[in-house]
Design an enzyme around this catalytic site. Structure first.
Site, PDB file in Angstrom:
ATOM      1  N   HIS A  38      37.725 -88.636 128.261  1.00 10.53           N
ATOM      2  CA  HIS A  38      39.668 -89.803 127.962  1.00 10.53           C
ATOM      3  C   HIS A  38      39.473 -90.766 128.924  1.00 10.53           C
ATOM      4  CE1 HIS A  38      40.949 -87.484 132.194  1.00 10.53           C
ATOM      5  NE2 HIS A  38      41.273 -88.560 131.823  1.00 10.53           N
ATOM      6  N   HIS A 120      37.982 -96.500 131.477  1.00 14.19           N
ATOM      7  CA  HIS A 120      36.950 -95.926 131.562  1.00 14.19           C
ATOM      8  C   HIS A 120      36.971 -94.461 131.217  1.00 14.19           C
ATOM      9  CE1 HIS A 120      39.506 -95.213 134.880  1.00 14.19           C
ATOM     10  NE2 HIS A 120      38.908 -93.834 135.344  1.00 14.19           N
TER      11      HIS A 120
HETATM   12  P1  2AM Z   1      40.455 -90.880 136.039  1.00 11.90           P
HETATM   13  O1  2AM Z   1      41.215 -92.371 135.178  1.00 11.90           O
HETATM   14  O2  2AM Z   1      39.139 -91.811 136.858  1.00 11.90           O
HETATM   15  O3  2AM Z   1      39.054 -89.973 135.295  1.00 11.90           O
HETATM   16  C1  2AM Z   1      44.251 -86.642 134.962  1.00 11.90           C
HETATM   17  O4  2AM Z   1      44.418 -86.672 136.686  1.00 11.90           O
HETATM   18  C2  2AM Z   1      43.771 -88.388 135.277  1.00 11.90           C
HETATM   19  O5  2AM Z   1      44.555 -89.774 136.074  1.00 11.90           O
HETATM   20  C3  2AM Z   1      42.372 -88.487 135.444  1.00 11.90           C
HETATM   21  O6  2AM Z   1      41.576 -89.066 133.776  1.00 11.90           O
HETATM   22  C4  2AM Z   1      42.019 -89.777 136.701  1.00 11.90           C
HETATM   23  O7  2AM Z   1      41.149 -90.200 137.203  1.00 11.90           O
HETATM   24  C5  2AM Z   1      43.330 -89.798 136.373  1.00 11.90           C
HETATM   25  N1  2AM Z   1      44.057 -90.094 138.059  1.00 11.90           N
HETATM   26  C6  2AM Z   1      43.969 -89.735 139.036  1.00 11.90           C
HETATM   27  N2  2AM Z   1      44.556 -90.024 139.899  1.00 11.90           N
HETATM   28  C7  2AM Z   1      44.963 -91.209 139.711  1.00 11.90           C
HETATM   29  C8  2AM Z   1      45.774 -91.913 140.847  1.00 11.90           C
HETATM   30  N3  2AM Z   1      45.827 -91.019 141.919  1.00 11.90           N
HETATM   31  N4  2AM Z   1      45.262 -93.069 140.559  1.00 11.90           N
HETATM   32  C9  2AM Z   1      44.811 -92.859 139.267  1.00 11.90           C
HETATM   33  N5  2AM Z   1      44.673 -92.740 138.266  1.00 11.90           N
HETATM   34  C10 2AM Z   1      44.351 -91.128 138.817  1.00 11.90           C
END
Ligand code: 2AM
Length: 168
Positions: A38, A120
């Protein structure tokens, strides 16, 4: 509830991402399951369940027109140790959507970090870096017709991203 807004790639886009990912060799890390691929639009983190209705009602007012986004870049972030596919060009409707979601969450007094949005798709987690031999830059065009509010749930079988609501 651990929540985030995201974009849900259609099945053809998931297949295209997987095809490109399958051509990678020498990646050490945890492969993100295909069903979990996603694009995060806005990470909300922990939100009290009683805030959900107001958040959904506020999101109802966000306009969302279809837009396409080209995944044409591969990269690695050292701190979260993720390998990702990204979009060098951020289409204006996508940026507006991410900004509108951020403004909506702030208006709901939800605490957010202030990092700029980088569209991304995470392909691998707990990864040590980019492999030496990349199979050439990707070019995957993805069309999105709406956005989704997800709940992220950790289970014994891994993380699940449950769609709580979809806006078109
Ligand atoms: P990602 O988008 O880089 O994969 C659910 O956990 C989604 O939120 C994941 O897709 C994750 O990273 C993103 N996510 C998790 N922790 C986060 C954070 N502290 N800040 C921003 N995005 C985060």
């Amino acid at each position: 509830m651990r929540l985030f807004f995201g974009l849900d790639p259609d099945p053809a886009t998931r297949r295209a991402i997987d095809t490109w990912r399958n051509a990678l060799t020498g990646v050490t890390g945890k492969r993100v399951p295909t069903a979990n691929l996603h694009l995060t639009l806005l990470f909300l983190g922990q939100v009290a369940p009683d805030r959900l209705t107001a958040l959904r009602n506020a999101a109802d007012r966000i306009p969302c027109r279809p837009f396409s986004l080209v995944l044409d870049e591969v990269g690695y972030w050292r701190k979260p140790r993720v390998l990702w596919l990204g979009a060098r060009d951020v289409p204006t409707p996508a940026l507006r959507l991410a900004q509108a979601l951020r403004a909506t969450a702030l208006a709901q007094a939800l605490p957010l970090d202030d990092r700029a949005w980088r569209p991304h798709v995470t392909l691998y987690r707990s990864c040590h870096g980019l492999p030496d031999d990349l199979p050439g830059n990707p070019r995957i065009e993805a069309v999105f017709n709406g956005f989704t509010l997800y709940q992220s749930r950790s289970t014994d079988h891994g993380v699940h991203y449950d769609p709580l609501a979809v806006w078109h």
